[in-house]
Design an enzyme around this catalytic site. Structure first.
Site, PDB file in Angstrom:
ATOM      1  N   SER A  97     -10.020  -0.359   7.594  1.00  0.00           N
ATOM      2  CA  SER A  97      -9.134  -0.454   5.620  1.00  0.00           C
ATOM      3  C   SER A  97      -8.178  -1.658   5.726  1.00  0.00           C
ATOM      4  O   SER A  97      -8.553  -1.565   4.140  1.00  0.00           O
ATOM      5  CB  SER A  97      -8.492   0.342   5.663  1.00  0.00           C
ATOM      6  OG  SER A  97      -9.094   1.993   5.769  1.00  0.00           O
ATOM      7  N   LYS A 141       0.848  -1.430  -0.242  1.00  0.00           N
ATOM      8  CA  LYS A 141      -0.104   0.250   0.424  1.00  0.00           C
ATOM      9  C   LYS A 141       1.113   1.348  -0.019  1.00  0.00           C
ATOM     10  O   LYS A 141       2.196   1.171   0.405  1.00  0.00           O
ATOM     11  CB  LYS A 141      -0.650  -0.351   1.232  1.00  0.00           C
ATOM     12  CG  LYS A 141      -1.825   1.282   1.098  1.00  0.00           C
ATOM     13  CD  LYS A 141      -2.692   1.098   2.389  1.00  0.00           C
ATOM     14  CE  LYS A 141      -4.151   1.861   2.212  1.00  0.00           C
ATOM     15  NZ  LYS A 141      -5.038   1.872   3.808  1.00  0.00           N
ATOM     16  N   SER A 163      -9.667   2.108   2.487  1.00  0.00           N
ATOM     17  CA  SER A 163      -8.960   2.586   1.882  1.00  0.00           C
ATOM     18  C   SER A 163      -7.690   2.155   1.339  1.00  0.00           C
ATOM     19  O   SER A 163      -7.105   2.412   0.293  1.00  0.00           O
ATOM     20  CB  SER A 163      -7.936   3.576   2.917  1.00  0.00           C
ATOM     21  OG  SER A 163      -6.933   3.540   3.806  1.00  0.00           O
TER      22      SER A 163
HETATM   23  N1  GLN Z   1     -12.774   4.096   6.350  1.00  0.00           N
HETATM   24  C1  GLN Z   1     -12.787   4.191   7.626  1.00  0.00           C
HETATM   25  C2  GLN Z   1     -11.976   6.236   7.300  1.00  0.00           C
HETATM   26  O1  GLN Z   1     -12.371   6.333   6.367  1.00  0.00           O
HETATM   27  C3  GLN Z   1     -11.402   3.688   8.381  1.00  0.00           C
HETATM   28  C4  GLN Z   1     -10.404   3.639   7.039  1.00  0.00           C
HETATM   29  C5  GLN Z   1      -9.144   2.981   7.326  1.00  0.00           C
HETATM   30  O2  GLN Z   1      -8.959   2.252   8.039  1.00  0.00           O
HETATM   31  N2  GLN Z   1      -7.669   3.676   7.293  1.00  0.00           N
HETATM   32  O3  GLN Z   1     -11.426   6.145   7.760  1.00  0.00           O
END
Ligand code: GLN
Length: 492
Positions: A178, A79, A154
């Site tokens: 995420s 990532k 994400s």
């Molecule tokens: N979807 C969540 C957010 O927007 C979690 C994101 C993540 O775990 N990095 O913060």
């Protein structure tokens, strides 16, 4: 099966037996990339030169008959929030478009010690803020199961490349879901280890009290292998915990006899997609049939997890992202008139909408006069959420829930309504608050053909219980064998 379709552990056997070379394997993965990546768009950067060099080094080891680590020669994607020395690391943001880290994250050092082949850096929501990967400043990643759908986020790129077989496995990061949510939406295995299990050194910070790195894989065995490679305390991360790291492959026991599985009633609300509820109940029944004891548990503060998360995570983000000021590194506005306008312009031009929204939310929640009402209160609720889990884990070994309340939604469907987008995390944020380990693994498909994820949570540092239940489920079902057919004849 083609090489790119195989798991890391199956490929390791072939490499060891010298049936294949890491070079061939790497070429096979890049051929697959040439074929489907224009449709999936999971990568921001490909590192083929590095990969081929690493492959030839792995081959030399195998040819020598050296005892090679299980991930040697295995093509792995990273990532783009994890610092890779000499390789651009953008975090999906314009503000880091040309940022080339001068050092490796600890997880990268550990993976390189294993002799992995780095395929490239994967697309993500900007600074890991999002649930669909649509917040990337660069491109939209498409779900391999339905190119019109999002892959989750994400870490959508890291999930999609594993589902599309354009990497054998990958690393992602999970702050509020995420890793687990995109794993569920792309039909692969994804695991967030206990907070403190994996060093965050070199993981670009979003919300430091929640962020954790973890693997995406095609099966639970590969997940254990990647965990073995990346876990462990690190002097460079004061929040990494100095506890022994077990050999996680020892937890791959095809037996749940005597284990207690808790089913939290608060997760099975009318808002939950009925096909998902049915699949998850069916999965729990399978585990019960295999000898686990199943009982209902209650996590009464679950309903506050999202509101709490969207105070704490933005508050930490507003502090962490203060460093992008155009002075030391990253994007700087073209025509700064004076210092303050340089800061303002750099940040307004460099950050995307969602990141700015979070910085404003977080700054507000921390500001004088509001800090007690918002941030402090959120911290108290976070403790209540953690206490719910502590009480539940007095009674059960593992908690089973859906990972996501819906399957993958269409690209563009939720971008106009941030609140709707935030609700994607309703099942994953509670465990993030409590720092728990959690896995998502495939447990079926909805009628329209999209994957469903089963989430299994464990007590802190009880990854082995989670892996054991996940492994037993996988060994006794066929869900993980279902693969997407990428429609490469449509529009790119
Ligand atoms: N979807 C969540 C957010 O927007 C979690 C994101 C993540 O775990 N990095 O913060």
């Amino acid at each position: 099966m083609s090489l790119h379709e195989l798991t890391a552990h199956a490929l390791h056997e072939k490499l060891k037996a010298r049936e294949i070379s890491a070079q061939e394997l790497t070429e096979a993965v890049y051929e697959r990339i040439a074929e489907v990546e224009p449709h999936v768009k999971g990568y921001l950067t490909l590192t083929k030169d590095i990969a081929l060099e690493q492959a030839s080094r792995a081959d030399a080891g195998f040819q020598n008959g050296d005892e090679m680590p299980p991930l040697a020669g295995i093509p792995i994607a990273i990532k783009d929030v994890i610092c890779t020395k000499g390789v651009r690391t953008t975090c999906g943001s314009k503000i880091l478009e040309n940022f080339v880290p001068p050092y490796n994250a600890t997880v990268m050092t550990k993976l390189h010690e294993q002799g992995i082949v780095m395929v490239g850096k994967t697309n993500m929501d900007e600074f890991a803020m999002g649930s669909s990967t649509e917040n990337s400043a660069y491109q939209i990643t498409h779900n391999p199961w339905d190119l019109k759908a999002i892959p989750g986020g994400s870490s959508g790129g890291s999930a999609a490349v594993v589902a599309a077989n354009t990497a054998i496995c990958s690393l992602g990061s999970d702050t509020g879901g995420s890793i687990r949510q995109p794993a569920a939406l792309c039909g692969v295995v994804g695991m967030k280890p206990t907070y403190g299990r994996v060093s965050r050194y070199g993981l670009v910070a979003f919300a430091s009290s929640l962020d954790q790195i973890g693997p995406f894989t095609k099966d639970v065995t590969d997940c254990a292998l990647l965990l073995n490679a990346i876990c462990g305390s690190d002097a460079m991360d004061a929040t990494s915990v100095d506890v022994p790291v077990p050999d996680f492959t020892q937890a791959l026991i095809n037996d749940v006899e005597g284990l207690k599985i808790g089913v939290p009633k608060e997760y099975f609300t009318p808002a939950l997609d009925t096909e998902i509820a049915d699949s998850v109940y069916a999965a729990i029944a399978v585990l019960e049939g295999l000898g686990a004891t199943v009982e209902e548990v209650s996590l009464p503060h679950t309903e506050y997890a999202i509101a709490t998360y969207y105070i704490i995570a933005p508050a930490e983000a507003s502090a962490n992202l203060a460093r992008y000021d155009g002075v030391r590194y990253g994007y700087r506005t073209e025509n700064p008139e004076a210092l303050i306008s340089m800061y303002k312009k750099t940040r307004s031009e460099g950050f995307g909408e969602e990141v700015k929204r979070r910085i404003m939310l977080g700054t507000f929640a921390l500001s004088a006069g509001y800090q007690d009402a918002y941030y402090k209160k959120a911290q108290k609720v976070r403790t209540l959420i953690k206490s719910d889990f502590d009480a539940a884990f007095e009674k059960v070994d593992v908690i089973a829930t859906p990972t996501s309340p819906t399957p993958a939604f269409k690209i563009g469907e939720r971008t106009a309504d941030p609140l709707q987008m935030y609700l994607s995390d309703v099942m994953t944020t509670p465990a993030s608050h409590a720092g728990l380990p959690g896995i998502s693994l495939p447990c079926g498909l909805v009628k329209s053909g999209l994957p469903i994820g089963l989430q299994l949570l464990g007590a802190p540092f009880a990854e082995e219980n989670v892996l054991r239940v996940a492994y037993t489920f996988e060994q006794n079902t066929e869900h993980h064998r279902q693969k997407p057919q990428i429609q490469t004849n449509g529009d790119v």
